[in-house]
Write a protein that holds these residues in place. Sequence first.
Motif, PDB file in Angstrom:
ATOM      1  N   VAL A 127      39.219  59.805  62.441  1.00  0.00           N
ATOM      2  CA  VAL A 127      39.035  59.523  63.870  1.00  0.00           C
ATOM      3  C   VAL A 127      40.102  58.574  64.394  1.00  0.00           C
ATOM      4  N   HIS A 128      40.450  57.557  63.598  1.00  0.00           N
ATOM      5  CA  HIS A 128      41.461  56.583  64.002  1.00  0.00           C
ATOM      6  C   HIS A 128      42.492  56.406  62.882  1.00  0.00           C
ATOM      7  N   PRO A 129      43.340  57.394  62.664  1.00  0.00           N
ATOM      8  CA  PRO A 129      44.314  57.268  61.565  1.00  0.00           C
ATOM      9  C   PRO A 129      45.235  56.071  61.726  1.00  0.00           C
ATOM     10  N   GLU A 130      45.433  55.614  62.965  1.00  0.00           N
ATOM     11  CA  GLU A 130      46.312  54.460  63.192  1.00  0.00           C
ATOM     12  C   GLU A 130      45.717  53.170  62.639  1.00  0.00           C
ATOM     13  N   TYR A 131      44.435  53.158  62.328  1.00  0.00           N
ATOM     14  CA  TYR A 131      43.822  51.965  61.737  1.00  0.00           C
ATOM     15  C   TYR A 131      44.165  51.808  60.260  1.00  0.00           C
ATOM     16  N   ARG A 132      44.707  52.827  59.652  1.00  0.00           N
ATOM     17  CA  ARG A 132      45.179  52.799  58.274  1.00  0.00           C
ATOM     18  C   ARG A 132      44.097  52.375  57.282  1.00  0.00           C
ATOM     19  N   ALA A 133      43.003  53.111  57.329  1.00  0.00           N
ATOM     20  CA  ALA A 133      41.929  52.840  56.363  1.00  0.00           C
ATOM     21  C   ALA A 133      42.366  53.135  54.940  1.00  0.00           C
ATOM     22  N   ASP A 134      43.414  53.963  54.763  1.00  0.00           N
ATOM     23  CA  ASP A 134      43.906  54.206  53.416  1.00  0.00           C
ATOM     24  C   ASP A 134      44.482  52.931  52.810  1.00  0.00           C
ATOM     25  N   LEU A 135      45.075  52.081  53.655  1.00  0.00           N
ATOM     26  CA  LEU A 135      45.555  50.793  53.161  1.00  0.00           C
ATOM     27  C   LEU A 135      44.416  49.807  52.972  1.00  0.00           C
ATOM     28  N   ASP A 136      43.380  49.910  53.809  1.00  0.00           N
ATOM     29  CA  ASP A 136      42.190  49.074  53.599  1.00  0.00           C
ATOM     30  C   ASP A 136      41.575  49.362  52.231  1.00  0.00           C
ATOM     31  N   ARG A 137      41.588  50.628  51.832  1.00  0.00           N
ATOM     32  CA  ARG A 137      41.052  50.982  50.511  1.00  0.00           C
ATOM     33  C   ARG A 137      41.809  50.248  49.413  1.00  0.00           C
ATOM     34  N   VAL A 138      43.137  50.252  49.515  1.00  0.00           N
ATOM     35  CA  VAL A 138      43.950  49.619  48.473  1.00  0.00           C
ATOM     36  C   VAL A 138      43.754  48.106  48.483  1.00  0.00           C
ATOM     37  N   SER A 139      43.855  47.496  49.653  1.00  0.00           N
ATOM     38  CA  SER A 139      43.722  46.034  49.709  1.00  0.00           C
ATOM     39  C   SER A 139      42.315  45.598  49.345  1.00  0.00           C
ATOM     40  N   GLY A 140      41.299  46.392  49.703  1.00  0.00           N
ATOM     41  CA  GLY A 140      39.930  46.069  49.300  1.00  0.00           C
ATOM     42  C   GLY A 140      39.762  46.114  47.797  1.00  0.00           C
ATOM     43  N   ALA A 141      40.341  47.131  47.163  1.00  0.00           N
ATOM     44  CA  ALA A 141      40.268  47.219  45.706  1.00  0.00           C
ATOM     45  C   ALA A 141      40.960  46.031  45.060  1.00  0.00           C
ATOM     46  N   GLU A 142      42.091  45.621  45.606  1.00  0.00           N
ATOM     47  CA  GLU A 142      42.834  44.506  45.027  1.00  0.00           C
ATOM     48  C   GLU A 142      42.090  43.188  45.185  1.00  0.00           C
ATOM     49  N   LYS A 143      41.377  43.022  46.279  1.00  0.00           N
ATOM     50  CA  LYS A 143      40.532  41.819  46.421  1.00  0.00           C
ATOM     51  C   LYS A 143      39.403  41.849  45.395  1.00  0.00           C
ATOM     52  N   ALA A 144      38.830  43.019  45.174  1.00  0.00           N
ATOM     53  CA  ALA A 144      37.783  43.132  44.163  1.00  0.00           C
ATOM     54  C   ALA A 144      38.322  42.802  42.780  1.00  0.00           C
ATOM     55  N   MET A 145      39.575  43.161  42.516  1.00  0.00           N
ATOM     56  CA  MET A 145      40.167  42.880  41.209  1.00  0.00           C
ATOM     57  C   MET A 145      40.254  41.383  40.936  1.00  0.00           C
ATOM     58  N   GLN A 146      40.416  40.584  41.970  1.00  0.00           N
ATOM     59  CA  GLN A 146      40.459  39.134  41.765  1.00  0.00           C
ATOM     60  C   GLN A 146      39.151  38.647  41.153  1.00  0.00           C
ATOM     61  N   ASN A 147      38.040  39.148  41.660  1.00  0.00           N
ATOM     62  CA  ASN A 147      36.736  38.782  41.087  1.00  0.00           C
ATOM     63  C   ASN A 147      36.504  39.471  39.755  1.00  0.00           C
ATOM     64  N   ASP A 148      36.946  40.710  39.660  1.00  0.00           N
ATOM     65  CA  ASP A 148      36.700  41.512  38.470  1.00  0.00           C
ATOM     66  C   ASP A 148      37.522  41.025  37.278  1.00  0.00           C
ATOM     67  N   SER A 149      38.495  40.162  37.522  1.00  0.00           N
ATOM     68  CA  SER A 149      39.292  39.596  36.432  1.00  0.00           C
ATOM     69  C   SER A 149      38.585  38.431  35.744  1.00  0.00           C
ATOM     70  N   LEU A 150      37.439  38.024  36.275  1.00  0.00           N
ATOM     71  CA  LEU A 150      36.668  36.952  35.670  1.00  0.00           C
ATOM     72  C   LEU A 150      35.795  37.493  34.535  1.00  0.00           C
ATOM     73  N   THR A 151      35.604  36.683  33.506  1.00  0.00           N
ATOM     74  CA  THR A 151      34.679  37.104  32.451  1.00  0.00           C
ATOM     75  C   THR A 151      33.238  37.106  32.958  1.00  0.00           C
ATOM     76  N   SER A 152      32.979  36.378  34.041  1.00  0.00           N
ATOM     77  CA  SER A 152      31.634  36.328  34.629  1.00  0.00           C
ATOM     78  C   SER A 152      31.407  37.419  35.668  1.00  0.00           C
ATOM     79  N   ALA A 153      32.376  38.333  35.820  1.00  0.00           N
ATOM     80  CA  ALA A 153      32.220  39.410  36.795  1.00  0.00           C
ATOM     81  C   ALA A 153      31.081  40.335  36.389  1.00  0.00           C
ATOM     82  N   ARG A 154      30.412  40.888  37.371  1.00  0.00           N
ATOM     83  CA  ARG A 154      29.333  41.831  37.110  1.00  0.00           C
ATOM     84  C   ARG A 154      29.902  43.248  37.045  1.00  0.00           C
ATOM     85  N   THR A 155      29.129  44.160  36.517  1.00  0.00           N
ATOM     86  CA  THR A 155      29.521  45.560  36.481  1.00  0.00           C
ATOM     87  C   THR A 155      29.092  46.243  37.768  1.00  0.00           C
ATOM     88  N   ILE A 156      29.682  47.397  38.055  1.00  0.00           N
ATOM     89  CA  ILE A 156      29.254  48.158  39.234  1.00  0.00           C
ATOM     90  C   ILE A 156      27.776  48.505  39.094  1.00  0.00           C
TER      91      ILE A 156
END
Length: 894
Positions: free
Chosen positions: A368-397
């Motif tokens: 609907v709004h390709p100019e919003y670049r949700a494909d980049l939101d997917r990547v940056s969101g995953a990378e933010k999750a990786m910051q938490n997921d790099s902890l030994t105290s991280a939970r599983t999905i």
Amino acid sequence: MQRFIRPLFFTALASCCAGAFAATPNDQAPHGRLPAWAVPQSYQLAFKVDPSQAEFSGVTTIKLDLKQAADHVWLDGADLRVSKVTVTEANGSTHDAKYVAAAPKEGVARVDFGATLKPQQLSLTFTYSAPLNQQLQGLYKVSHAGVPYAMTQMEPISARFAFPGFDEPGFKTPYDLTLTIPSDLTAVANTRQINETAAAPGWKTVAFAQTRPLPTYLVAFAVGPWDIANGPDIAPDDYRSEVLPLRGVAAHGEAHRMQHVLSETPSIIHTLENYYGFGYPFGKLDLLAAPDFAAGAMENPGLVTFRDWLLLLDPDSPAQYVRGSFNVTAHELAHQWTGDTVTLAWWNDIWLNEAFATWMQQKVTMKVHPEYRADLDRVSGAEKAMQNDSLTSARTIRQPITGNGDIQTAFDGITYQKGAAVIGMFEGYVGESTFQKGMRAYIQAHKFGNATASDLVDAIAAAAGQGGTFKHAFDSFLDQSGVPYVQAKLEQKNGKAVLQLSQDRYLPFGSTGNTNRTWGIPVCVRYGATDGVKTSCQMLDQSTGSMVLPDAAAATWVMPNADARGYYRFSLGKQEWAELTRHIGALNDKEQLAYADSIDAGFRKAQWNAGEAMAALKPLTSVATRDVVVAPLDTVEWIYRNEAVTDAQRARVVAWVKDAYLPRMQQLGYQRKPGENSADELLRSELANVLALEFKVPEVRAALLKQGDAALAKQADGHLSLDAANPDLLGMALAVAVQERGKPAVDTLIAELPKTTSPDLRNAMLTGLSAVEDPALADQVRDFALSQQVKVGEMAMILRGSHATPAARNGLWTWFTGHYPQVLARTGSFAGGMLPGLVGGGGCSKAEADRLQAYFAPRLKDISGADRGLAQTREQTLLCAALKSRQDPAAILR
């Protein structure tokens, strides 16, 4: 078996029939799932609610399938004063029962029948009263412009504050709801209103149509002087034969600001219906702008609730609000299929709701709004999750649930962003059309019921013609925590380019975790070929593997995560890194984000020093895409805050930032331009924020201070001139003004906030107050955050602004430990687990980690879910301290 004093009649009943069925269960109060031998079939909910009062009353009738002989049942109820319980047996006989708050802290109750009843269909009717909750959970009370409203937020386990019931997602039944409310108020609920009758003088009773089968956490209603705006009806289509009525619901005087979101909603619904091949099934759709709300939004079928600033938009609303509104609306409406039509069976699979809604939201936005670049939101969101997921105290999905705290802390980046990234990775592996076929089959097979992770993975595997290897690969991401770390090395063998691959778990420097872990990773590599650029993919499900790169150029470059589709970080040898950096322009913008993340990952493993990391990231700052331009900032801000210790080192980092970003800031200017795209508006805001407030660049601060001073000027009516600043920059302008003008600016904003109802203006003022640096003024602002003038859902906006420096963190800590009871009283169970991070986040020393542990450890009993928040915040602090000790600050100057 527990003993009870039974009336004579029930004793005789038990005696005569004792041989006919099994003995009653001998059990204790459940601390997890309720027993499965009592299953609700339907609810009748009747409430009497006046938002101006402190309490409400209710009558709840639950039709129950008692599957085995019992003299009691377990259910959920919290803070309910139950005055009467009546049991109606299958033969129509009735008798009183007893309600016992067996585990009040967990909200678990027992209903004692007074006799052992045989298996049968029976009804329980509860008459009770309860307080209107003050912590934004259950049935709670809020106000707008001094006028009270009552509304609900049941997820995850707060329905028990509103009515007695089986407060678990696996118990899915229809509901009949009636509300008796003051005659001049309006009520809305999941379903359409079907009747209204006069009640006692000054009261009326409103009845609503029966719902589809729902879990308790999706029951929703609201009472107050609501404004209702009609939106465009959503036309029938190939999957829905009826017109879908659409309305906006807001506090009095505010509904006119909902026209933008209402105009966007039909396109979202049609996109979702076309994807799932299944029409929206809930009859009507209301979007409600909540005056105060704990979450961002909630997917209640038929009555989706939001933080008000997400829905109340004006023509000049900031671009981040307009985009955020669409994205969150798409997310919540995606839930109408994944979460509402098909519901998780238990909270360990909350990703079936949230990860799929996040993933689907991005697909809707791209359409609907390709100019919003949700494909980049997917990547940056995953990378933010990786910051938490790099902890030994991280939970599983797919996280095992051991108590209520695990439920309340499951709503995090692992569930949402990591889950969505993993879904997207396997969608890419099997193909989008194949994945869609599996999703359609999954929805059809489990519509109006419950499902598990295995149900979903099986449906995708079947559609793709995949077997155990695929399922094992998918499960490897669901059932173990951590970020895969793919190391790639290019070799020439027999005239062919061969990429040698290995995998283990990514862990930052200082981690005590074990790297020995493998996943089934769909690895896709883009590389330079003799005739252009090519991509090669394979499943890496062992610790090592290799990949031939057909037609690779003699001195090729390699991007080990093509399109950034994979949920993993990568590492290269020095020569391969050098080649990739030289060819940064050959990467697409998603890959450039993955490049930035893997540079940061190497830096946090102490494989790069500060100077090397800044040099490798610098080329990204000159590209065209906004998301890529700002990608280096997390790394550079860490270096500035934690590693640069001398004036010369700090000046070097500031010089790097000014060289990289100030020309772009000057090009954008400080005011909107006619015809400007929203990406430029967002980039202006992001650059202004980091240049003025993080790196304190004088010329940017001067420009913002000019706007801040103008906004703080009093108008003739006594209000501030907040519209004098660029709406996109208002919060930052007020922040600079607070830092430069001190107490007069702070006092002015504190006086203005209670007089302001517009949520975007309130947010801007709170942003300004959160930036205060003077210790005495900071305490004044924090004290204000505890007052009734600041909404419960706004309080964290002020407190989280105190993490940038050790002095600021120490000031927040001293204040918090002196006001702990007051802070705890304002935060409900949903937010309590976030407290350690809220007051201890940003720390970078062992002393900060130790004080956090010493303070919270004996208080964990007070705060459900805080154990995970404590473990993760403490680990982040220790990792920061370890990296700080490892890095050589002198490298900044090289």
